[in-house]
Write a protein that holds these residues in place. Structure first.
Motif, mmCIF file in Angstrom:
data_model
loop_
_atom_site.group_PDB
_atom_site.id
_atom_site.type_symbol
_atom_site.label_atom_id
_atom_site.label_comp_id
_atom_site.label_asym_id
_atom_site.label_seq_id
_atom_site.Cartn_x
_atom_site.Cartn_y
_atom_site.Cartn_z
ATOM 1 N N ASP A 1023 -2.527 21.422 -4.195
ATOM 2 C CA ASP A 1023 -1.932 22.713 -4.554
ATOM 3 C C ASP A 1023 -0.561 22.548 -5.190
ATOM 4 O O ASP A 1023 -0.264 23.132 -6.236
ATOM 5 N N SER A 1024 0.302 21.759 -4.542
ATOM 6 C CA SER A 1024 1.649 21.574 -5.074
ATOM 7 C C SER A 1024 1.618 20.843 -6.417
ATOM 8 O O SER A 1024 2.297 21.233 -7.370
ATOM 9 N N SER A 1025 0.810 19.778 -6.511
ATOM 10 C CA SER A 1025 0.711 19.020 -7.759
ATOM 11 C C SER A 1025 0.117 19.876 -8.863
ATOM 12 O O SER A 1025 0.582 19.837 -10.024
ATOM 13 N N ALA A 1026 -0.918 20.657 -8.530
ATOM 14 C CA ALA A 1026 -1.537 21.520 -9.529
ATOM 15 C C ALA A 1026 -0.537 22.549 -10.056
ATOM 16 O O ALA A 1026 -0.535 22.867 -11.260
ATOM 17 N N SER A 1027 0.322 23.068 -9.196
ATOM 18 C CA SER A 1027 1.337 24.026 -9.645
ATOM 19 C C SER A 1027 2.284 23.389 -10.652
ATOM 20 O O SER A 1027 2.650 24.021 -11.657
#
Length: 1046
Positions: A1023-1027
Motif C-alpha cells: 500500500d505505501s509503496s504503491a502510493s
C-alpha cells in the motif's frame, strides 16, 4: 541439686539421650563420610552448618526439659559418656548413633510454688505458640510454661493457693493484697526472663559440646576406615604370600632334584622382587580405586544438585506457560473487542453517509409535501366553489319554476314583466358566474393533476437515479479474475478486429471501473454465443470517463508463474496493489516453456498473429492471454527459429541479450497493434530496459505515444552489457546510441549498457530502497553507473518494496500445518515441531532456538557469513535450517559438502534447492532469520520473516537498513526496533549479533514474545509503496500534459 549428665549410646537402633530414644543417622551418611575422609567439604565446619542454633522465638514450649539446678549456680558441669559398641565378628565398622538434633526442654514453673509435690495443671494447647512475656501477664487462668534450665523453685515468690482460689471464687480481696500480688508477679516475671536467658546460654554450650563431639566422631570414623583398609591390604598380602611360598616350595623341590643348591639364594631374591612388585601394583590400584570412589561421590552430589535445579526450572516454565496462556486469551478477547469496535465505527460511518442521503431525501419530500398541500388547498377551494354553484343552480331552478308559474298564470301586469326581466337578468348573471366558477374549478383540477404528476415524476426520477447510481458504482463482490477475464475478452475482440478501438476503449473502461451494468449484462448472456455477448455489451456503451491510470508492466518475471528472485514478487505485488486502487493494470511477459502454467487461469491463444522486427526481417509472435492472481497477463511466444524462450530456464543463456531485446520490441508491437493508449509503461531490470529507447526512437512515431516510461532497476550488479553491434538486431541505431551520454558502457567504447540507456531515456527511474539509491550513486555501489545516476538524480528515487500480504499471511497460509497470528503464537510452536519432525531434527527441547535462512547462495548474499552462522549456531546450542541453491559451481559444491557432513545431525539441516511449500514452513517455524548480505538492494526475506514471527539478524545495508532496526539501538524509538543488526561484513560482527539474539531469546522470554508480536503487526504490504509509485506516475503524466498544452 546437681544436673544429671545426659548419656549417649551408639547402636544399630538409635541414640539414647536424657531418657528419650532418638533415631540414628541415615545409613547413607556413614559410608559417604568414610569414603570422603580426604575431602574437607564434609568436615566439621559443614556439620556445624547443619546444626543450626535455635532462636528464642523458635523454641517450642511443649518439649520435656528437666530443671534440677539452681539459677544462681556459678557453672553447670556436664559429663559425656560415649559407649562405642563394636562387633568384631560381623564387621569392623563403627556404628555411630549420634544425630545432629537440637535439644529442647520445657521449663515448667507452676503458679502454685509449694514445696510439696502437687500435680501441675493441664497445659492448654494454645500456649504452644504464645510468647513468654505474653504468658507471664496472664495471672487468672493460664498455666505458666516457660523454657528455663537449672532454676530453683524456692526463688519464686508467687501467690499462695488460697489466694488464687479466693480470686477464682470471686470473694472480696483487699486492694493491698492485689498490689502485693502484682508485685510478686512482676518479680516472678523478672526471674523467669533471667532463667530463660540462662537457658539459652546453656543450649549454646550444649551445641558447642555437640560439635566438638561430632568432630571426635569424624576423626574416629576416619581412623576406623584407615584401619579397615590396612586390614584388607594385610589380608590380601597374606594370601599373596601364601601363594608365593607355595611356588617357592615347588621351585626348591625342582632345584633339589637337579642338585642345584646355590639356586636357592637366587630364588629368594626373585621372590622378594616379585613381592615388591606386587606391593607397588596393589598400592597403585588402591589409590586409583579411592580416587574413583571420590569422583563417584562428587558426581552423585552434582547430579542431585542439577536434578533439583532442573525441577525448579520445569516448575518455572510451567508457571510461565500458564501465564502466557492467560495473556494470550486476554489479548484474543481484546483483539475481538477491537475488531468489533472497528466494525461498529465502519457501520457508524456508513450510517452517517446514509443519514446525509436520507436528509436530502427528506428535504425533497418536504418540498413535495408543500406542493401537495398547495394542491390540496386548491382542491378544497374548488370544492367550495362547486358547492356554491350547486346552490346557485338550485336558486335558478326555483326561479325557473316561479317563471313557469308566472307564465301559467300569464301575469300581464307591467310589474310582472319587469319582475320577469329582472329574473332573467339575474339568471344571466348567475349563468355567467357559473361559467366562471366552472373555469376556475377546471383550472384548479388541472393544476392539482399537474402537481400530482410532478410528484410522481420526481419519485420516479429518484428511483431511477438510485438504480443508476447502483449500476454505476463499482461491483465489489466480484473477484478480480472476473474483471481480468472480461478485459482480456475485450482486448481479444479488438485484436481479432471484431470491434473498433473506440468501442474497446469504452468497454474496457467500464470493465476497469467494475461497472455494475456491464457485470449484469455479461452475467445474463454468459451462456450465449460470442456474437450475442458482443451485441449485448455494445448496447451498453455510453461515454464514461476514467479517472484512473492505465499501467502496463513489461517484465521478464512474474510470481508465481515465472519467478527467479524478488523481481517476480515485485511485479505481482505492485500490480495487485495498483489494481486495488482502481487503476487498470496489465502485464506482458515471455511465454517460457518452464513456467508454472497451473497458476494461470483461462489460458488461451488469441486468433491473431503479431509480427515484430528483428535482425532485418519480420517474425510472427503467438499471443496468449490468461489471468494470474486476478491480473490480466499477455504472454508472447516468438515464432523464431532460435526458440528464444524454449530453453528450460529463464536466464543463463549465451544469447540472453538477443532473447530479451527481441521480447522488448515484440511487447511494444503488441501494444501498438492492440490500439492501447497506456498512461505508464513500466519496465524492469536490464532484460526489458530496451523498451525505453525503442519507445522514443521508433514507436512514438508510429502512434504509440500516450505513455510515460518508468524504469526500475532491482539490482545494479546486473547490467546486461554486450558488444555494441548486438544492439542493431532489435532495430535501434547503434551510431546514435553508442555514445557516452546515451548507452555506451563506461568500461569500453565498443560495448553498450541497456541499464544506462533506460536511465537516460526513461521519464522515471527508481530502485528498490532509499538506502540503496544512495549507495549506487557512489563509485563502489554504482558499478560504473554512479556518474549517470548523479547526472539524472532529479528523476531517480528509491522506493522500498513491499510484500504480497495475501500470499504471505500466516493466518491463512495453506502451506502451514497450523495457521496462526500475533494474538495466538501457539500455532508457531506447532509449526516448529512439525518442521523438526519433517527434517528429522531433535525435538528434545521445545524452547531451543531455531535459526532459518532462505537465500540464493551467491557472493552478494554473504555465503561466508552464512557458513560461519551454521557453526556458530551449533556452538550456541541452537538449530539451523538453510534452504537455497547456488548458480556458482564451487559454492554449490562447498555447501553440498557441508550438507553431507550434517546429513544426520540432530541440529543442522541444509536443503540445497528451492521449495515453495518448505519455504513457508521454515518462515513459520524459525525463531530467528539471518540475512548477512554483503549488499542488498531491498530484500523481501526480512519482511516475510517478521510477518511470520521470526526476528531478523541482518547487516545494515540497502533495504535491510531501511527495514530492520536494532533492538539495542537507543537512538531508534522503541516501537520501531525489530531485530539485530551489524555493520561490518565479517564473521566476528555476525557472530556478535547472533550471540545477542540468543541471549535475548533465553534471558528475556516475555520481551522476546513482545518483540515477535510487534514485528507481526508491522505493515509491509504494497500500500505505501504503491502510493509512492502512483504519485510518481501522476506527476509524470501531469508534466507531459502541461508540456503538450504549452
Amino acid at each position: 541439686m546437681a544436673t544429671k549428665p545426659p548419656t549417649f549410646s551408639i547402636s544399630h537402633g538409635g541414640c539414647w539421650r536424657g531418657g528419650a530414644l532418638f533415631p540414628k543417622p541415615s545409613p547413607r551418611l556413614i559410608p559417604i563420610a568414610c569414603k570422603m575422609r580426604h575431602k574437607n567439604s564434609l568436615s566439621s565446619p559443614q556439620k556445624k552448618q547443619q546444626a543450626k542454633k535455635v532462636s528464642p522465638e523458635q523454641l517450642p514450649m511443649n518439649k520435656v526439659f528437666t530443671d534440677t539446678a539452681d539459677v544462681h549456680s556459678s557453672s553447670d558441669k556436664r559429663t559425656l559418656n560415649e559407649n562405642l559398641m563394636l562387633n568384631g565378628d560381623e564387621s569392623n565398622e563403627v556404628r555411630n548413633g549420634t544425630e545432629d538434633t537440637s535439644l529442647y526442654k520445657e521449663i515448667q514453673i507452676e503458679e502454685n510454688l509449694q514445696e510439696n509435690d502437687e500435680t501441675p495443671k493441664e497445659k492448654d494447647s494454645a500456649d504452644h505458640t504464645s510468647h513468654p512475656l505474653q504468658e507471664s501477664t496472664s495471672t487468672n487462668d493460664a498455666v505458666w510454661n516457660i523454657t528455663v534450665e537449672s532454676t530453683n523453685a524456692a526463688d519464686f515468690d508467687g501467690p499462695s493457693n488460697s489466694e488464687i482460689e479466693t480470686a477464682h471464687n470471686g470473694e472480696h480481696v483487699e486492694l493491698g493484697d492485689l498490689i502485693e500480688m502484682m508485685k510478686k508477679a512482676d518479680r516472678n516475671i523478672l526471674l523467669l526472663n533471667q532463667a530463660r536467658i540462662h537457658a539459652f546460654k546453656n543450649i549454646d554450650k550444649i551445641h558447642s559440646e555437640k560439635e566438638a563431639l561430632q568432630g571426635l566422631i569424624n576423626i574416629l570414623e576416619t581412623r576406623l576406615e584407615e584401619t579397615d583398609a590396612q586390614i584388607k591390604v594385610a589380608a590380601q598380602d597374606t594370601v599373596h604370600m601364601d601363594l608365593l611360598e607355595g611356588q617357592l616350595e615347588k621351585l626348591k623341590y625342582g632345584l633339589s632334584e637337579r642338585g642345584a643348591i646355590e639356586a636357592g639364594e637366587d630364588d629368594n631374591n626373585y621372590k622378594n622382587s616379585i613381592l615388591n612388585k606386587d606391593d607397588s601394583s596393589f598400592n597403585s590400584v588402591s589409590k586409583e580405586l579411592r580416587l574413583l570412589r571420590k569422583e563417584n561421590i562428587s558426581l552423585k552430589d552434582d547430579i542431585r544438585v542439577l536434578n533439583e535445579e532442573l525441577n525448579n526450572v520445569k516448575e518455572l516454565d510451567q508457571r510461565i506457560l500458564a501465564l502466557e496462556d492467560e495473556r494470550f486469551s486476554l489479548e484474543a478477547v481484546i483483539k475481538n473487542l477491537e475488531s468489533r469496535l472497528v466494525a461498529a465505527q465502519e457501520d457508524v460511518a456508513k450510517l452517517s453517509h446514509l443519514k446525509v442521503e436520507c436528509k436530502d431525501l427528506w428535504a425533497k419530500v418536504e418540498n413535495l409535501q408543500e406542493l401537495l398541500d398547495k394542491a390540496t388547498k386548491q382542491a378544497d377551494e374548488a370544492i367550495s366553489v362547486l358547492k356554491q354553484n350547486y346552490e346557485l343552480r338550485k336558486k335558478v331552478d326555483r326561479l325557473e319554476e316561479s317563471l313557469e308559474e308566472a307564465k301559467v298564470y300569464k301575469l300581464s301586469s307591467e310589474k310582472a314583466q319587469q319582475y320577469n326581466e329582472l329574473l332573467q337578468q339575474k339568471l344571466r348573471l348567475l349563468e355567467e358566474r357559473l361559467e366562471k366558477s366552472d373555469e376556475e374549478i377546471h383550472l384548479h383540477l388541472q393544476s392539482y393533476e399537474e402537481s400530482v404528476k410532478e410528484f410522481h415524476d420526481i419519485i420516479n426520477n429518484l428511483k431511477e437515479d438510485s438504480k443508476r447510481k447502483a449500476l454505476d458504482e463499482p461491483v465489489n463482490d466480484m473477484p478480480w479474475e472476473f474483471w481480468s477475464r472480461l478485459l482480456l475478452m475485450i482486448d481479444g475482440w479488438l485484436l481479432e478486429k471484431k470491434i473498433s478501438s473506440h468501442d474497446a476503449k469504452l468497454l474496457g473502461d467500464m470493465a476497469w471501473k467494475r461497472n455494475g451494468r456491464i457485470c449484469d449484462a455479461y452475467l445474463t448472456c454468459k451462456n450465449k454465443n460470442e456474437s450475442e455477448v458482443l451485441a449485448t455489451l455494445l448496447r451498453l456503451i455510453s461515454s464514461p470517463t476514467s479517472q484512473g491510470l492505465h499501467i502496463i508492466h513489461i517484465a521478464a518475471e512474474m510470481a508465481p508463474v515465472a519467478k527467479v528472485g524478488g523481481l517476480g514478487d515485485v511485479v505481482s505485488g505492485l500490480s495487485k496493489a495498483l489494481q486495488k486502487r482502481g487503476h487498470l493494470v496489465e502485464i506482458v511477459i515471455p511465454k517460457y516453456d518452464c513456467m508454472q502454467y497451473d497458476h494461470v487461469r483461462d489460458l488461451r491463444a488469441l486468433d491473431v498473429v503479431v509480427e515484430s522486427y528483428f535482425d532485418g526481417q519480420l517474425f510472427k509472435n503467438k499471443i496468449w492471454v490468461g489471468i494470474v492472481e486476478g491480473l490480466p497477463v499477455y504472454l508472447i511466444e516468438p515464432q523464431h527459429p532460435a526458440k528464444f524462450f524454449w530453453r528450460g530456464q529463464f536466464y543463463g543463456e549465451r544469447d540472453d541479450f538477443k532473447r530479451f531485446s527481441y521480447f522488448s520490441r515484440a511487447a511494444l508491437e503488441l501494444l501498438l497493434q492492440a490500439g492501447k493508449k497506456p498512461d505508464i509503461i513500466h519496465c524492469h531490470d536490464w532484460q526489458t530496459a530496451f523498451v525505453a529507447p525503442l519507445y522514443w526512437d521508433i514507436y512514438t512515431a508510429k502512434g504509440l505515444n500516450s505513455a510515460r516510461i518508468c524504469f526500475t532497476c532491482h539490482n545494479f550488479e546486473y547490467q546486461g552489457t554486450t558488444h555494441a553491434s548486438e544492439l542493431a538486431s532489435c532495430g535501434l541505431d547503434v551510431s546514435q546510441l553508442n555514445r557516452p551520454d546515451r548507452m555506451q558502457d563506461h568500461s569500453s567504447h565498443e560495448r553498450v549498457n541497456p541499464v544506462k540507456g533506460a536511465v537516460v531515456f526513461s521519464n522515471i527511474v527508481t530502485t528498490v530502497s532509499p538506502t540503496y539509491a544512495q549507495e549506487v550513486r557512489t563509485a563502489e555501489g554504482g558499478r560504473g553507473l554512479h556518474k549517470t545516476l548523479n547526472a539524472y538524480s532529479k528523476k531517480f528515487i528509491g522506493v522500498l518494496n513491499g510484500i504480497d500480504t495475501d500470499a504471505w499471511d500466516p493466518s491463512t497460509d495453506s502451506y502451514l500445518k497450523v495457521q496462526f497470528n500475533f494474538d495466538d503464537l501457539l500455532g508457531k510452536r506447532e509449526n516448529k515441531a512439525d518442521l523438526r519432525k519433517h527434517l528429522k531434527l531433535s525435538s528434545a527441547d521445545p524452547m531451543q532456538p531455531l535459526v532459518g535462512c532462505i537465500t540464493r547462495l551467491v557472493p552478494q548474499k554473504g555465503v561466508h557469513l552464512i557458513r560461519h552462522a551454521i557453526y556458530r549456531t551449533m556452538e550456541l546450542g541452537g538449530q539451523f535450517v538453510l534452504l537455497g541453491s547456488s548458480p556458482v559451481e564451487h559454492i554449490q559444491r562447498e555447501f553440498e559438502g557441508i550438507a553431507k557432513h550434517f546429513e544426520n545431525h540432530p541440529q543442522i539441516r541444509l536443503i540445497l534447492k528451492y521449495d515453495e511449500a518448505l519455504s513457508h514452513s521454515i518462515y513459520a517455524a524459525s525463531d530467528m532469520f539471518i540475512i548477512p548480505s554483503v549488499f542488498e538492494p531491498c530484500g523481501l526475506t526480512q519482511m516475510i520473516a517478521m510477518r511470520y514471527g521470526a526476528v531478523p539478524i541482518a547487516r545494515k545495508t540497502g533495504g535491510l537498513n531501511d527495514s530492520v532496526f536494532d533492538v539495542d539501538d537507543d537512538t531508534i524509538p522503541l516501537q520501531f526496533r525489530n531485530g539485530f543488526t551489524f555493520l561490518t561484513p565479517d564473521e566476528q560482527s555476525a557472530g556478535n549479533a547472533l550471540e545477542r539474539a540468543f541471549s535475548h531469546y533465553r534471558k528475556n522470554i516475555e520481551s522476546w514474545q513482545q518483540l515477535v508480536q510487534r514485528n507481526m503487526k508491522i505493515d509491509f504490504s504494497w500500500d505505501s509503496s504503491a502510493s509512492q509509485y502512483i504519485e510518481l506516475y501522476e506527476k509524470s503524466v501531469a508534466r507531459a500534459k502541461a508540456s503538450k498544452m504549452a
